[in-house]
Design a protein around this motif. Structure first.
Motif, PDB file in Angstrom:
ATOM      1  N   VAL A 423       0.910  -1.010   0.041  1.00 25.21           N
ATOM      2  CA  VAL A 423      -0.095   0.049   0.089  1.00 25.21           C
ATOM      3  C   VAL A 423       0.782   1.188  -0.098  1.00 25.21           C
ATOM      4  CG1 VAL A 423      -1.597   1.352   1.260  1.00 25.21           C
ATOM      5  CG2 VAL A 423      -2.173  -1.109   1.148  1.00 25.21           C
ATOM      6  N   ILE A 424       2.144   1.288   0.919  1.00 24.01           N
ATOM      7  CA  ILE A 424       2.949   2.483   0.911  1.00 24.01           C
ATOM      8  C   ILE A 424       3.463   2.610  -0.361  1.00 24.01           C
ATOM      9  CG2 ILE A 424       4.874   3.300   1.867  1.00 24.01           C
ATOM     10  CD1 ILE A 424       3.806   2.003   4.578  1.00 24.01           C
ATOM     11  N   GLU A 425       3.716   1.576  -0.908  1.00 29.34           N
ATOM     12  CA  GLU A 425       4.609   1.752  -2.244  1.00 29.34           C
ATOM     13  C   GLU A 425       3.845   2.206  -3.326  1.00 29.34           C
ATOM     14  OE1 GLU A 425       8.037   1.906  -4.417  1.00 29.34           O
ATOM     15  OE2 GLU A 425       7.983   1.430  -2.167  1.00 29.34           O
ATOM     16  N   LEU A 426       2.619   1.766  -3.293  1.00 29.93           N
ATOM     17  CA  LEU A 426       1.639   2.195  -4.464  1.00 29.93           C
ATOM     18  C   LEU A 426       1.254   3.602  -4.226  1.00 29.93           C
ATOM     19  CD1 LEU A 426      -0.658  -0.889  -4.907  1.00 29.93           C
ATOM     20  CD2 LEU A 426       0.922  -0.147  -6.576  1.00 29.93           C
ATOM     21  N   ALA A 427       0.914   3.839  -2.749  1.00 37.20           N
ATOM     22  CA  ALA A 427       0.717   5.444  -2.451  1.00 37.20           C
ATOM     23  C   ALA A 427       1.694   6.223  -3.031  1.00 37.20           C
ATOM     24  CB  ALA A 427       0.670   5.586  -1.025  1.00 37.20           C
ATOM     25  N   LYS A 428       3.382   6.057  -3.047  1.00 46.25           N
ATOM     26  CA  LYS A 428       4.283   6.807  -3.484  1.00 46.25           C
ATOM     27  C   LYS A 428       3.899   7.122  -5.204  1.00 46.25           C
ATOM     28  CE  LYS A 428       8.100   5.456  -0.188  1.00 46.25           C
ATOM     29  NZ  LYS A 428       9.312   4.786  -0.281  1.00 46.25           N
ATOM     30  N   LYS A 429       3.640   6.032  -5.648  1.00 43.94           N
ATOM     31  CA  LYS A 429       3.456   6.340  -7.305  1.00 43.94           C
ATOM     32  C   LYS A 429       2.540   7.136  -7.406  1.00 43.94           C
ATOM     33  CE  LYS A 429       4.917   1.352  -8.105  1.00 43.94           C
ATOM     34  NZ  LYS A 429       6.153   1.744  -8.719  1.00 43.94           N
ATOM     35  N   VAL A 430       1.440   7.385  -6.503  1.00 49.22           N
ATOM     36  CA  VAL A 430       0.381   8.588  -6.977  1.00 49.22           C
ATOM     37  C   VAL A 430       0.558   9.680  -5.891  1.00 49.22           C
ATOM     38  CG1 VAL A 430      -1.417   7.112  -7.587  1.00 49.22           C
ATOM     39  CG2 VAL A 430      -0.994   7.524  -5.456  1.00 49.22           C
ATOM     40  N   GLU A 431       2.047  10.145  -5.753  1.00 45.69           N
ATOM     41  CA  GLU A 431       2.489  11.086  -4.826  1.00 45.69           C
ATOM     42  C   GLU A 431       1.718  11.287  -3.366  1.00 45.69           C
ATOM     43  OE1 GLU A 431       4.575  13.988  -6.066  1.00 45.69           O
ATOM     44  OE2 GLU A 431       5.314  12.179  -6.816  1.00 45.69           O
ATOM     45  N   VAL A 432       1.577  10.162  -2.873  1.00 43.63           N
ATOM     46  CA  VAL A 432       0.967  10.125  -1.419  1.00 43.63           C
ATOM     47  C   VAL A 432       1.746   9.436  -0.499  1.00 43.63           C
ATOM     48  CG1 VAL A 432      -0.806   9.540   0.266  1.00 43.63           C
ATOM     49  CG2 VAL A 432      -1.340  10.158  -2.042  1.00 43.63           C
ATOM     50  N   GLY A 433       2.465  10.010   0.678  1.00 42.27           N
ATOM     51  CA  GLY A 433       3.389   9.761   1.687  1.00 42.27           C
ATOM     52  C   GLY A 433       2.763   9.114   2.683  1.00 42.27           C
ATOM     53  N   LEU A 434       2.955   7.911   2.854  1.00 42.77           N
ATOM     54  CA  LEU A 434       2.243   6.993   4.262  1.00 42.77           C
ATOM     55  C   LEU A 434       3.376   6.407   4.886  1.00 42.77           C
ATOM     56  CD1 LEU A 434      -0.699   5.275   2.241  1.00 42.77           C
ATOM     57  CD2 LEU A 434      -0.811   7.387   3.576  1.00 42.77           C
ATOM     58  N   TYR A 435       3.025   6.234   6.152  1.00 43.11           N
ATOM     59  CA  TYR A 435       4.378   5.546   7.054  1.00 43.11           C
ATOM     60  C   TYR A 435       3.592   4.583   8.075  1.00 43.11           C
ATOM     61  CZ  TYR A 435       6.548   9.687   5.139  1.00 43.11           C
ATOM     62  OH  TYR A 435       6.992  10.643   4.192  1.00 43.11           O
ATOM     63  N   ALA A 436       4.171   3.341   8.104  1.00 42.65           N
ATOM     64  CA  ALA A 436       3.741   2.406   9.013  1.00 42.65           C
ATOM     65  C   ALA A 436       4.531   2.585  10.356  1.00 42.65           C
ATOM     66  CB  ALA A 436       4.347   1.133   8.328  1.00 42.65           C
ATOM     67  N   ILE A 437       3.722   1.941  11.283  1.00 45.51           N
ATOM     68  CA  ILE A 437       4.048   2.236  12.810  1.00 45.51           C
ATOM     69  C   ILE A 437       4.962   1.048  13.387  1.00 45.51           C
ATOM     70  CG2 ILE A 437       2.059   3.602  13.270  1.00 45.51           C
ATOM     71  CD1 ILE A 437       0.610   1.134  14.604  1.00 45.51           C
ATOM     72  N   ASP A 438       4.965  -0.100  12.466  1.00 49.05           N
ATOM     73  CA  ASP A 438       5.645  -1.168  12.995  1.00 49.05           C
ATOM     74  C   ASP A 438       7.062  -1.147  13.327  1.00 49.05           C
ATOM     75  OD1 ASP A 438       6.668  -0.859  10.289  1.00 49.05           O
ATOM     76  OD2 ASP A 438       6.316  -3.191   9.680  1.00 49.05           O
ATOM     77  N   GLY A 439       7.868   0.072  12.788  1.00 51.17           N
ATOM     78  CA  GLY A 439       9.080   0.343  13.018  1.00 51.17           C
ATOM     79  C   GLY A 439       9.206   0.925  14.481  1.00 51.17           C
ATOM     80  N   PHE A 440       8.266   1.263  14.895  1.00 55.14           N
ATOM     81  CA  PHE A 440       8.210   2.061  16.469  1.00 55.14           C
ATOM     82  C   PHE A 440       8.142   0.854  17.450  1.00 55.14           C
ATOM     83  CE2 PHE A 440       5.930   5.434  13.966  1.00 55.14           C
ATOM     84  CZ  PHE A 440       7.303   6.143  13.703  1.00 55.14           C
TER      85      PHE A 440
END
Length: 478
Positions: A423-440
């Motif tokens: 989802v995050i990768e596909l969002a980048k392709k349409v100029e939307v920046g999203l961020y997952a919380i699992d790294g926290f």
């Protein structure tokens, strides 16, 4: 400033000058675009004839190392590949230490202008369109006048008295924090405050307890001091105090707006945390990074205000209320560690730059900061409501917002299994920046979700971005 050229003796002056200038250009010491001194000035500096200088410049120009611009001067035109370093870090005695630093993960780094997305929900960033540039420019001019009247000495490590007084007044008004000017140390952002406190409290093997999920840069920082960091689970009331292990020396929490989930710590949990820290002989770091922006509910007392034993270090920052680039923060320190932290500050960087300190002191004293916070509060509240409305309607089949009453980011959990990396990768392709919380998450099982920063994205862009997210979720998760 004089050009560094050394002439030995009186033989082959042109050859010596030519070799040194060419070597400086090839090695990169003289970068492309650097202006060289006029031939007359360089001749006076070196004590040789002007004709020797002019002939050397002409030869280097012919060889394309220099270029002359009529009416402006002589500039470095190009340089070859810099000399390669022969030794890699693996050959050094400190190779293991260097490798450990190189292998540290990078969290929450903001993108460059070229790498930013059109619709970015990045956290910890503010919109420059909200920044009061005219007021700040006037305060910087005041700061320049203050510096012009000074003797040019180094300043005090703990910060300018004017700024410490302004901070004490501001947080007394905005957060109800009761402190004296002398309790405050001005730092280069909250991150330096964490580092200074860790320096005076931790040794290799020291136990540090912090929320899990929590703020990765703090965890990594404590680890570089040799500490053993323990991730303590959180629930709807905040950190679960009963899981703080015996032997803990330092406890790091974000009680006003838990990072990254957003819930405030309950009063009962705060009292329990203070009691546990006192029992352990531990210091609590209260990172109050963005609680100036509160949207609902009554204000809660800070841990610092509840502390009757001098065990809470209150850390704040102006990166969230003004601009991240400002890099000014502060720590309100208990008497037991105040002098030690000031000494550590003096040894690490002497003091924060005085120009922004003078400017910020004026900015706060004139009420510009409070006006700016009120203005931003209105904007952020609108953005928050818009995101919450979408999470409760067309995005609700996939996402659920975590209740949060402060700050300018919110966390959302996934209601159904979703391939978030896709989802995050596909969002980048349409100029939307999203961020997952699992790294926290650190030692606790990670929950699938994202966090949405709404400080930098424009209000009118939110629906456009969330429309694109909805379309991607329909495609990926059905």
């Amino acid at each position: 400033m004089e050009l560094h050229v050394v002439i030995n003796g009186r033989k082959d002056l042109a050859g010596q000058l030519y070799q040194q200038l060419r070597g400086a250009i090839e090695s990169g010491r003289l970068a492309a675009g650097t202006q060289l001194p006029p031939s007359r000035l360089l001749a006076e500096q070196l004590g040789i004839s002007r004709k020797t200088i002019s002939d050397t410049y002409a030869q280097l120009t012919y060889e394309n190392f220099l270029t002359g611009v009529i009416g402006k001067g002589t500039y470095v035109n190009a340089r070859s590949t810099p000399v390669q370093r022969k030794q890699s870090h693996s050959e050094l005695a400190s190779a293991e230490v260097i490798e450990s630093w190189c292998n540290l993960p990078v969290f929450l780094r903001h993108p460059t202008l070229e790498g930013s997305l059109r619709y970015d929900f990045i956290g910890g960033a503010t919109s420059k369109g909200q920044f009061p540039h005219d007021d700040w420019r006037r305060c910087v001019s005041h700061a320049m006048r203050q510096m012009a009247g000074s003797k040019g000495f180094y300043s005090v490590a703990e910060g300018l008295p004017a700024l410490r007084n302004a901070i004490a007044r501001h947080i007394a008004f905005s957060r109800g924090v009761n402190c004296q000017d002398e309790d405050i140390v001005v730092c280069n952002g909250a991150q330096q405050a964490l580092d200074l406190i860790a320096r005076v409290l931790l040794r290799p093997g020291s136990l540090v307890a912090m929320e899990d999920p929590g703020y990765p840069p703090a965890r990594l920082l404590f680890g570089t001091h040799g500490a053993t960091v323990v991730g303590v689970p959180v629930d709807a009331e905040g950190i679960q105090v009963q899981h703080i292990p015996d032997g803990t020396r330092l406890i790091y929490v974000t009680p006003s707006h838990q990072f990254p989930l957003g819930m405030p710590m309950s009063h009962a949990r705060r009292e329990a945390l203070l009691a546990r820290a006192y029992e352990l002989g531990a210091i609590i770091i209260e990172d109050d990074y963005d609680s100036e922006f509160r949207y609902e509910g009554r204000p809660t007392d800070s841990l610092h205000n509840l502390d009757q034993r001098g065990i809470v270090a209150y850390v704040g920052t102006f990166s969230k209320t003004l601009l991240p680039e400002l890099r000014l923060g502060y720590a309100i320190l208990p008497p037991a560690i105040l002098e030690a932290v000031i000494r550590a500050k003096q040894l690490t960087d002497l003091h924060a730059s005085t120009l922004p300190q003078w400017a910020l002191a004026k900015f706060i004293a004139e009420g510009c900061l409070l006006k700016h916070i009120r203005r931003c509060h209105t904007v952020y509240a609108q953005r928050r409501e818009r995101i919450l409305a979408r999470m409760a309607t067309d995005l609700s089949p996939w996402l659920e917002a975590v209740p949060a009453s402060a700050g300018f980011h919110m966390a959302v959990f996934c209601r159904v299994p979703i391939d978030l990396p896709l989802v995050i990768e596909l969002a980048k392709k349409v100029e939307v920046g999203l961020y997952a919380i699992d790294g926290f998450y650190y030692q606790q099982p990670a929950r699938s979700g994202m966090y949405f920063g709404f400080g930098a994205i424009e209000t009118l862009d939110i629906d456009i971005a969330l429309d694109r997210l909805r379309d991607i979720l329909q495609q990926v998760a059905g």
